[in-house]
Scaffold this motif. Structure first.
Motif, PDB file in Angstrom:
ATOM      1  N   UNK A   1      -6.376 -15.199 -20.381  1.00 20.94           N
ATOM      2  CA  UNK A   1      -5.993 -16.022 -19.243  1.00 20.94           C
ATOM      3  C   UNK A   1      -5.501 -17.383 -19.732  1.00 20.94           C
ATOM      4  N   UNK A   2      -4.402 -17.869 -19.143  1.00 23.69           N
ATOM      5  CA  UNK A   2      -3.888 -19.194 -19.460  1.00 23.69           C
ATOM      6  C   UNK A   2      -2.989 -19.656 -18.325  1.00 23.69           C
ATOM      7  N   UNK A   3      -2.647 -20.943 -18.328  1.00 23.28           N
ATOM      8  CA  UNK A   3      -1.782 -21.511 -17.303  1.00 23.28           C
ATOM      9  C   UNK A   3      -0.389 -21.759 -17.860  1.00 23.28           C
ATOM     10  N   UNK A   4       0.632 -21.474 -17.056  1.00 24.96           N
ATOM     11  CA  UNK A   4       2.015 -21.803 -17.411  1.00 24.96           C
ATOM     12  C   UNK A   4       2.729 -22.305 -16.159  1.00 24.96           C
ATOM     13  N   UNK A   5       4.004 -22.697 -16.329  1.00 26.49           N
ATOM     14  CA  UNK A   5       4.770 -23.275 -15.223  1.00 26.49           C
ATOM     15  C   UNK A   5       3.923 -24.366 -14.555  1.00 26.49           C
ATOM     16  N   UNK A   6       3.576 -25.347 -15.349  1.00 21.76           N
ATOM     17  CA  UNK A   6       2.615 -26.356 -14.939  1.00 21.76           C
ATOM     18  C   UNK A   6       3.178 -27.298 -13.887  1.00 21.76           C
ATOM     19  N   UNK A   7       2.270 -27.924 -13.142  1.00 16.59           N
ATOM     20  CA  UNK A   7       2.697 -28.927 -12.173  1.00 16.59           C
ATOM     21  C   UNK A   7       3.048 -30.225 -12.886  1.00 16.59           C
ATOM     22  N   UNK A   8       3.380 -31.236 -12.129  1.00 12.94           N
ATOM     23  CA  UNK A   8       3.865 -32.481 -12.715  1.00 12.94           C
ATOM     24  C   UNK A   8       2.842 -33.115 -13.653  1.00 12.94           C
ATOM     25  N   UNK A   9       1.566 -33.021 -13.305  1.00 17.37           N
ATOM     26  CA  UNK A   9       0.530 -33.642 -14.130  1.00 17.37           C
ATOM     27  C   UNK A   9       0.168 -32.808 -15.349  1.00 17.37           C
ATOM     28  N   UNK A  10       0.548 -31.531 -15.345  1.00 17.07           N
ATOM     29  CA  UNK A  10       0.196 -30.650 -16.449  1.00 17.07           C
ATOM     30  C   UNK A  10      -1.218 -30.127 -16.395  1.00 17.07           C
ATOM     31  N   UNK A  11      -1.943 -30.421 -15.301  1.00 17.39           N
ATOM     32  CA  UNK A  11      -3.342 -30.017 -15.199  1.00 17.39           C
ATOM     33  C   UNK A  11      -3.537 -28.703 -14.467  1.00 17.39           C
ATOM     34  N   UNK A  12      -2.488 -28.169 -13.858  1.00 16.48           N
ATOM     35  CA  UNK A  12      -2.597 -26.931 -13.091  1.00 16.48           C
ATOM     36  C   UNK A  12      -1.267 -26.196 -13.154  1.00 16.48           C
ATOM     37  N   UNK A  13      -1.300 -24.899 -12.823  1.00 17.63           N
ATOM     38  CA  UNK A  13      -0.079 -24.100 -12.850  1.00 17.63           C
ATOM     39  C   UNK A  13      -0.361 -22.672 -12.442  1.00 17.63           C
ATOM     40  N   UNK A  14       0.557 -21.773 -12.783  1.00 13.26           N
ATOM     41  CA  UNK A  14       0.344 -20.358 -12.501  1.00 13.26           C
ATOM     42  C   UNK A  14      -0.675 -19.791 -13.490  1.00 13.26           C
TER      43      UNK A  14
END
Length: 424
Positions: A313-326
């Motif tokens: 599991x990991x996050x990509x396509x991050x939001x502007x802050x880089x703290x959340x994403x898909x």
């Protein structure tokens, strides 16, 4: 204003624990509640009057001023560790029964301001009642000292000096691991130590915080420079898993078969770094590329693998802050994965034996009524996603041995309340 109440998952109130604005932490069967809160300039609760509760016991006030979050509960739920703040920016660490009873001082005077309060670690090591273990600032500022105490308290046994504040222990409580890092260095040795103070050096030159024991406690995986290595926790020679190309160690699968690593740093210059995603077999062999773009966050989730270790599991396509994403969910054996949410802030693996591939996923968004959360249930093996709740106000939490999820909803007055939902 308001009250902190305990509610039975099958319905019905178990009583009021405390009244007033509160911070709450739950460890196992024990609830820690701070009221009469003291805040810093950013609005973070630093300290308050501490009350402890467990089902079957009356609420027990432990301290008029105690550091928020600096607590521990024994595995059997019978005993707690907490701090009591003193004048001059120091604190005492106390051992006490959950209910009424005499508290025993352990470390009588420890630093309790700034990083000392934020990173102090209290724990019971071992099953049942366990042994109290504390990492704390011996003065008003770091470095940290690691100390173990007899089950009933008494004089401590020093396990380490000038250590990084966080330590880990095996399930039986027979060994702990900690890292010693100099103030001017980003690397340091990792040591194994028993509760009587006998220590063994396991690895040198380990990147700060990038060492992870396998779930069975037999192997330590660590990054040294750009290499990834493994070493038996009993001591001995280390084995190179990758001689180069590893810039971040983010996780080890619960099955002990793979390490999750990043090999390329992304272009972001604001916030925490991003990486590509690779898996390295702990038995040896070439790295497996999972995600080639270097825009993933691999070190922010509660669970970087499903509990059976078969999906990463990991996050990509991050939001502007880089703290959340898909949230990307990918089989470690290869093949096509899938994603959940658009602004995921965390994912929790269900560790029940009958649901080893299930996840609870929390997706944060901003609605007309302010910050809110979507909560999903996902089955990694079936690539199935169900929206459990929308516009919740507090994310989601496991109860009843992970068979249910609890969350709060306040978007409409008619439906506001606390809800329970079964996990698959």
């Amino acid at each position: 204003s308001g009250e902190v109440r305990a509610i039975d998952p099958s319905g019905g109130s178990l009583g009021t624990i405390a009244r007033g604005e509160a911070e709450v932490r739950v460890i196992g069967a024990v609830a820690f509640v701070w009221t009469n809160l003291q805040f810093d300039g950013d609005g973070n609760a630093l300290a308050g009057a501490l009350t402890v509760w467990r089902r079957g016991e009356s609420p027990s006030k432990k301290a008029d001023s105690s550091a928020v979050g600096s607590v521990a509960a024994s595995a059997d739920g019978s005993r707690v560790l907490y701090t009591t703040l003193q004048s001059g920016g120091t604190a005492g660490v106390l051992l006490a029964p959950v209910g009424e009873g005499t508290a025993t001082p352990l470390a009588a005077k420890v630093g309790a301001q700034g990083v000392c309060q934020e990173r102090m670690q209290l724990a019971f090591v071992g099953p049942g009642r366990g042994r109290p273990v504390v990492s704390y600032c011996a003065g008003a500022a770091p470095p940290f000292t690691l100390e173990a105490f007899a089950e009933s308290g008494g004089a401590g046994v020093k396990l380490g000096d000038s250590i990084a504040p966080f330590f880990q222990a095996n399930r039986s409580g027979t060994a702990l691991w900690y890292q010693q890092v100099a103030a001017d260095s980003a690397t340091g040795p990792v040591r194994a130590v028993t509760l009587d103070g006998a220590s063994t050096d396991l690895a040198e030159g380990v990147a700060d915080g990038e060492w992870i024991p396998t779930a069975d406690g037999t192997t330590l995986v660590f990054r040294a420079g750009s290499s990834l290595r493994r070493v038996p926790t009993a001591g001995g020679a280390s084995q190179t898993l990758a001689a180069d190309g590893v810039l971040r160690l983010a996780g080890v699968s619960p099955s002990g078969q793979h390490a999750l690593v990043g090999g390329q740093v992304g272009p972001r210059t604001d916030g925490d770094p991003t990486y590509d995603v690779k898996l390295l077999p702990l038995a040896g062999g070439p790295a497996v590329a999972v995600y080639n773009d270097n825009d993933a966050r691999i070190d922010v989730l509660e669970s970087p693998f499903t509990s059976d270790g078969r999906h990463v599991l990991f996050l990509s396509r991050l939001n502007r802050t880089g703290a959340a994403g898909e949230l990307q969910i990918v089989p470690v054996s290869g093949g096509t994965g899938f994603f959940v949410g658009r602004n995921v802030v965390d994912a929790y693996a269900v560790s029940r034996g009958d649901e080893p591939t299930s996840l609870v996923v929390v997706d944060e968004f901003t609605s007309d009524v302010g910050e809110a959360f979507n909560v999903y249930l996902a089955d990694a093996a079936a690539q199935k996603v169900d929206l459990l709740a929308t516009q919740t106000t507090s994310g989601a939490f496991f109860v009843s041995q992970q068979s249910k999820v609890v969350y709060s909803y306040t978007a409409t007055a008619a439906e506001a309340g606390i809800y329970l939902s079964p996990v698959y």
